[in-house]
Design a protein around this motif. Structure first.
Motif, PDB file in Angstrom:
ATOM      1  N   THR A 105       0.863  -1.192   0.000  1.00  0.00           N
ATOM      2  CA  THR A 105       0.000   0.000   0.000  1.00  0.00           C
ATOM      3  C   THR A 105       0.900   1.243   0.000  1.00  0.00           C
ATOM      4  N   PRO A 106       1.320   1.668  -1.188  1.00  0.00           N
ATOM      5  CA  PRO A 106       2.270   2.801  -1.282  1.00  0.00           C
ATOM      6  C   PRO A 106       1.714   4.077  -0.654  1.00  0.00           C
ATOM      7  N   LYS A 109       5.325   8.637  -3.875  1.00  0.00           N
ATOM      8  CA  LYS A 109       5.652   8.348  -5.271  1.00  0.00           C
ATOM      9  C   LYS A 109       6.754   7.294  -5.416  1.00  0.00           C
ATOM     10  N   GLU A 111       7.387   4.825  -3.394  1.00  0.00           N
ATOM     11  CA  GLU A 111       6.819   3.503  -3.124  1.00  0.00           C
ATOM     12  C   GLU A 111       5.925   3.052  -4.272  1.00  0.00           C
ATOM     13  N   GLU A 112       5.206   4.023  -4.867  1.00  0.00           N
ATOM     14  CA  GLU A 112       4.373   3.702  -6.029  1.00  0.00           C
ATOM     15  C   GLU A 112       5.241   3.247  -7.208  1.00  0.00           C
ATOM     16  N   LYS A 113       6.365   3.930  -7.378  1.00  0.00           N
ATOM     17  CA  LYS A 113       7.289   3.583  -8.462  1.00  0.00           C
ATOM     18  C   LYS A 113       7.875   2.178  -8.227  1.00  0.00           C
ATOM     19  N   LYS A 115       6.482  -0.254  -6.481  1.00  0.00           N
ATOM     20  CA  LYS A 115       5.432  -1.253  -6.707  1.00  0.00           C
ATOM     21  C   LYS A 115       5.222  -1.481  -8.196  1.00  0.00           C
ATOM     22  N   SER A 116       5.249  -0.426  -8.963  1.00  0.00           N
ATOM     23  CA  SER A 116       5.085  -0.543 -10.410  1.00  0.00           C
ATOM     24  C   SER A 116       6.190  -1.400 -11.016  1.00  0.00           C
TER      25      SER A 116
END
Length: 602
Positions: A105-106, A109, A111-113, A115-116
């Motif tokens: 659960t990012p 940004k 963490e989102e990157k 996860k991507s």
């Protein structure tokens, strides 16, 4: 012009990424999956050390040789163990990526990157493991059932006992499903109850862990920075020859593997040959023709080579290697692999019936080389004729006769009176094998040749041979002495798996001092001289021997009366209370005279 060879330097991720209609195949003649956790640990450490080093150059995992002669099948000639292990590692990585993405659960940004990136790595793992395009990859993530039937590796190896184990791991949705479905080997404990497939997969799964940055880095390094040279060949024999020349990291194929590969390459009816070859391997293992299980199959190939060379009149002592014989000197044999397989099956049929014949069991106690000449004689007959039926009495008499001929020579070998490779023994046997294999040559003619050879080479040494027998301390001639004594008194000889060599005067025990004294043996040196002589040894059933082995002679006699062995029964009827030094000397002299008369055909 058709391609014959195509070497290609490939990243692991590219090497493992097959087309939809392709799969890796472990050929029938290859070994089972044998890498253990130690080998996987080394692989794991190598990749991680390389990743930590920050090196720009790729990490090289050696050559892989692939036979592409069958459409859609990438047969692994060299690289079976590594390719299987790479895929198990990738499966462990896929599960860890899936787990981490599912719980991620990012909050920013970065963490989102991350996860991507993990999603991209997961997609790539799924594409490789299930040969999926972009659309199917998304479908698989929504419905795991879409993986069904998308096999990336198939094992046809006859040696692999757990052919479905790899698939159970690859097609499992999560680790718990893997652990539930894999094979649990009976009578094993802890990790030993599992196959190499699961133990290695579990090691990778636990080692990878769930730290996202490490997952990202390891995925990228393993799939994009590690390389193999994949050598693709469209000719099976060429692929085998390349393997022989280039083999470095794998366990070498043995002669039987190479010959099997060439047989399958030449076969038109591959499924029939597969069934026939599988039966040959299974029965060779069941018959346990060699102490080393891995040599059972090669033993049959070698025996048939001896037979064929004898049929062709070849009597040279210099024996070619099995591989050289089948693939070079007599490669025409491989032109009809089903027929050749049938010949191997006949040898196995003959052995299955012959190994329980008393004279054969006795001969095989002597020296492993004896079986090559015996099987040459047996090849004259059909397996059904080598049985104890009364209708086959004449044939069994001939089998016993040739066994006795061989026993006479191999008794001299057992004594150390002659070496196997000497011209007196081996050269004679190779020459005589041309006659032994020929059904037109009578047993009487063969016996005459053995008589002539033994008298020519050893008649002058008869007294010396007898003296050696008086000092012999081994076990094999105890069986021969029993056989000859049983024959003297007109009884039937046999021995069993539970047969032991019994010391009439025991070699140890609580009462050994008093037993020595009763025997008239005054000191330990004298005892050591007499206790292992032929005259102090007989055959006895294990159960009887375990009850009386260290007892005095008057107690042992009661046990001997229950034995099936002639010498034990004769001793049971002895009226003496003690077994003395003189008794051992007399019994040894009788045994020596008995064996000398047998060896010299008197």
């Amino acid at each position: 012009m058709a391609k014959t060879i195509e070497p290609k330097l490939s990243k692991i991720g590219d090497y493992l990424a097959l087309k939809n209609n392709e799969k890796f195949v472990i050929p029938t003649y290859q070994r089972a999956y044998s890498w253990g956790v130690e080998a996987c640990k080394k692989l794991w450490e190598d990749i991680n050390e390389f990743a930590e080093s920050g090196a720009e150059d790729p990490y090289f995992f050696g050559n892989v040789i692939v036979d592409c002669s069958t459409e859609g099948e990438l047969q692994l000639i060299d690289g079976q163990q590594r390719t299987t292990t790479f895929l198990l590692l990738l499966k462990a990585l896929q599960l860890r990526l899936d787990e981490k993405i599912e719980t991620s659960t990012p909050t920013d940004k970065e963490e989102e990157k991350l996860k991507s990136n993990l999603i991209k790595q997961l997609d790539r793992a799924l594409k490789i493991l299930f040969k999926a395009d972009d659309d199917l990859t998304e479908d698989i993530k929504d419905d795991w059932g879409k993986t069904k039937g998308r096999q990336i590796l198939k094992t046809n190896s006859f040696s692999e006992l757990y052919k479905d184990e790899f698939q159970k791991i690859i097609f499992a949705k999560n680790f718990e499903e893997v652990e539930t479905n894999v094979t649990k080997i009976p009578n094993k404990k802890k990790d030993n109850q599992y196959t190499n497939f699961f133990r290695n997969f579990k090691f990778f799964y636990e080692s990878i862990g769930d730290e996202p940055l490490k997952l990202k880095k390891f995925s990228e390094v393993f799939l994009n920075k590690c390389e193999v040279i994949a050598i693709f060949s469209w000719n099976t024999e060429q692929a085998i020859e390349m393997f022989n020349s280039l083999n470095g990291t794998g366990v070498p194929l043995n002669s039987a593997d190479i010959i099997a590969a060439k047989m399958f390459s030449a076969a038109e009816e591959k499924e029939k040959l597969k069934d026939a070859w599988e039966n040959v391997i299974k029965r060779a293992d069941e018959l346990k023709l060699e102490k080393d299980k891995d040599k059972n199959l090669e033993a049959i190939l070698l025996q048939y080579m001896y037979i064929q060379r004898a049929r062709d009149g070849k009597a040279e002592m210099q024996v070619p290697g099995v591989r050289q014989y089948y693939t070079n000197l007599n490669k025409e044999l491989l032109n009809d692999p089903l027929k050749l397989c049938g010949e191997f099956q006949k040898l196995l049929d003959l052995w299955e019936n012959a190994v329980e014949l008393p004279a054969v069991k006795l001969l095989l106690k002597f020296n492993a080389n004896a079986k090559y000449y015996l099987i040459s004689f047996l090849s004259r007959f059909e397996a059904s004729e080598i049985s104890s039926d009364e209708a086959n009495a004449e044939i069994l008499g001939e089998v016993n006769g040739v066994c006795e001929c061989l026993l006479r020579l191999f008794a001299l070998l057992e004594l150390g009176w002659v070496g196997y490779s000497s011209k007196e023994l081996k050269a004679f046997l190779f020459s005589e094998n041309v006659k032994i294999v020929n059904p037109k040559i009578s047993l009487d003619d063969i016996k005459a040749d053995f008589d002539k050879q033994i008298k020519k080479e050893w008649e002058k040494d008869k007294d010396g041979i007898k003296d050696w027998l008086l000092e012999y301390k081994g076990k094999v001639l105890v069986f021969l002495n029993e056989y000859l004594f049983t024959k003297e008194i007109g009884e039937e000889f046999d021995f069993f798996n539970n047969t032991e060599v019994e010391h009439v005067m025991p070699s140890s025990g609580r009462n050994i001092e008093s037993i020595r004294k009763d025997a008239g043996i005054e000191n330990n040196d004298d005892f050591e001289t007499f206790v292992d002589l032929l005259g102090n040894k007989i055959l006895l059933e294990e159960e009887i021997n375990s009850n009386i082995s260290n007892a005095c002679f008057r107690s042992k006699k009661n046990g001997y009366k229950d034995s099936k062995f002639a010498l034990a029964k004769a001793l049971a009827g002895c009226k003496k209370e003690f077994w003395k030094k003189k008794d051992i000397e007399n019994a040894t002299k009788e045994a020596a005279e008995r064996i000398v008369k047998f060896v010299f055909g008197e």
